[in-house]
Design an enzyme around this catalytic site. Structure first.
Site, PDB file in Angstrom:
ATOM      1  N   LYS A   1       1.104  -1.007   0.130  1.00  0.00           N
ATOM      2  CA  LYS A   1       0.046   0.168  -0.020  1.00  0.00           C
ATOM      3  C   LYS A   1       0.796   1.108  -0.131  1.00  0.00           C
ATOM      4  CE  LYS A   1      -3.604  -2.738   2.055  1.00  0.00           C
ATOM      5  NZ  LYS A   1      -4.523  -2.608   3.916  1.00  0.00           N
TER       6      LYS A   1
ATOM      7  N   GLN B   1      -4.166  -1.968   9.784  1.00  0.00           N
ATOM      8  CA  GLN B   1      -4.190  -3.079   8.950  1.00  0.00           C
ATOM      9  C   GLN B   1      -5.011  -3.645  10.169  1.00  0.00           C
ATOM     10  OE1 GLN B   1      -3.363  -3.828   5.932  1.00  0.00           O
ATOM     11  NE2 GLN B   1      -4.069  -5.464   6.277  1.00  0.00           N
TER      12      GLN B   1
ATOM     13  N   ASP C   1     -10.773   2.667   4.082  1.00  0.00           N
ATOM     14  CA  ASP C   1     -11.581   1.866   3.653  1.00  0.00           C
ATOM     15  C   ASP C   1     -12.771   1.077   3.560  1.00  0.00           C
ATOM     16  OD1 ASP C   1      -9.274  -0.739   3.861  1.00  0.00           O
ATOM     17  OD2 ASP C   1      -8.851  -0.361   5.429  1.00  0.00           O
TER      18      ASP C   1
END
Ligand code: NAD
Length: 294
Positions: free
Chosen positions: A52, A96, A119
């Site tokens: 990412k 994460q 997200d």
């Protein structure tokens, strides 16, 4: 059979994003900024976060990686989340997953400001998505929609069978594909571990989305001739022919299913790369205030 090439698409989209960043720079605007928090040393998470951050660099976004020790307390993590919520320079951020067991993932997800939740995991974004309101879409389903769009795959009136009902893939893609408009207007069947006669359900599908987490689970005789097959699975399995002794396999038995399908995503090189690209697209949207305004 045509491959739905997630690698090629993600490279194209990254070029488009880089061109937009160049424009922003020319006009003296603010460069999009994504932050990522990682807690502990989970090897798969390390790889995902690194990819990412690298993708941000490739398109010219600013990125910040915050590494926390595995024994970081929930309270400490929530403070970091709050700091990013308040930081005007950070447009969007992710925590994460999975988090170490002593941290409540739900509490952390709820603490992220919806307007920075790139997200798309916060219930506010999920609820807005379900109602068809502007929202940050979860990255993997968003990547799947982008693949369908960019390959001009017809979805209206098609029967789509989704296998797996997770909050991050199966459930949201089933909602998105049943929404009005393109890509959508599908008749969707959402299947899971309690589904009776799964092969019979899958055989009725014009579009199959497999998000189960069991390597090569979907077999050739489950799939209708000419079906579109989207394989979300990322599973590491033993393989003596590889130097590492392992390889990545999808949730679909590619050898058996590919010859029967009209379009299929390979693993690797399919949905996975599009997931990262979708995160970048959401970060740009956040920086422009496209979903929640400035
Ligand atoms: P999950 O474990 O949260 O959910 C799996 C789902 O599969 C569950 O809903 C369960 O009911 C269903 N299931 C399990 N066994 C089944 C069976 N025998 N028959 C029918 N359904 C069954 O998984 P997830 O987070 O949605 O991930 C699924 C897969 O996708 C994994 O391989 C994961 O690594 C991968 N993944 C890939 C990406 C990407 O970027 N490509 C992103 C997220 C997840």
């Amino acid at each position: 059979m045509y491959l739905l090439d997630g690698k090629l698409l993600s490279e194209q989209i990254k070029l488009e994003l880089a061109a937009e960043v160049d424009q922003i720079k020319l006009q003296g605007g603010k460069i999009p900024h994504l932050a990522a928090i990682i807690v502990g040393e989970n090897p798969a998470s390390q790889v995902y976060v690194a990819s990412k951050i690298k993708s941000c660099e490739q398109v010219g976004f600013k990125s910040t990686l915050i590494r926390c020790e595995a024994d970081t307390s929930q309270e400490e993590l929530l403070k970091i989340v709050d700091g990013l919520n308040q930081d005007p320079d950070v447009d969007g951020f992710i925590v994460q997953l999975p988090l170490p067991k002593h941290i409540d993932e739900e509490a952390v997800t709820l603490a992220i400001a919806p307007e920075k939740d790139v997200d798309g995991f916060h219930p506010v974004n999920f609820g807005r998505m379900a109602q068809g309101l502007p929202s940050f879409l979860p990255a993997t389903p968003m990547g799947i929609l982008e693949i369908l769009k960019r390959y001009n795959i017809e979805t209206s009136g098609k029967h789509c069978v989704v296998i797996g009902r997770s909050n991050i893939v199966g459930t949201p893609i089933s909602i998105l594909l049943s929404r009005k408009g393109y890509p959508g207007d599908c008749t969707v069947t959402l299947t899971h571990s309690r589904t009776k006669d799964l092969p019979a359900e899958v055989r009725r599908a014009d579009i199959v989305v497999a998000a189960i987490g069991i390597p090569e689970f979907v077999k050739g005789d489950w799939v209708k001739e000419g079906a579109v097959v989207i394989d979300v699975g990322i599973n590491r399995i033993p393989d003596d022919t590889k130097k590492s002794g392992t390889r990545i396999a999808g949730d679909v038995d590619f050898e058996q299913v590919a010859p029967k399908s009209s379009f299929i995503t390979p693993v690797p090189g399919g949905v996975g790369l599009m997931t990262v690209t979708s995160l970048l697209m959401n970060t740009l949207k956040a920086s422009k205030g496209e979903i929640y305004g400035k």
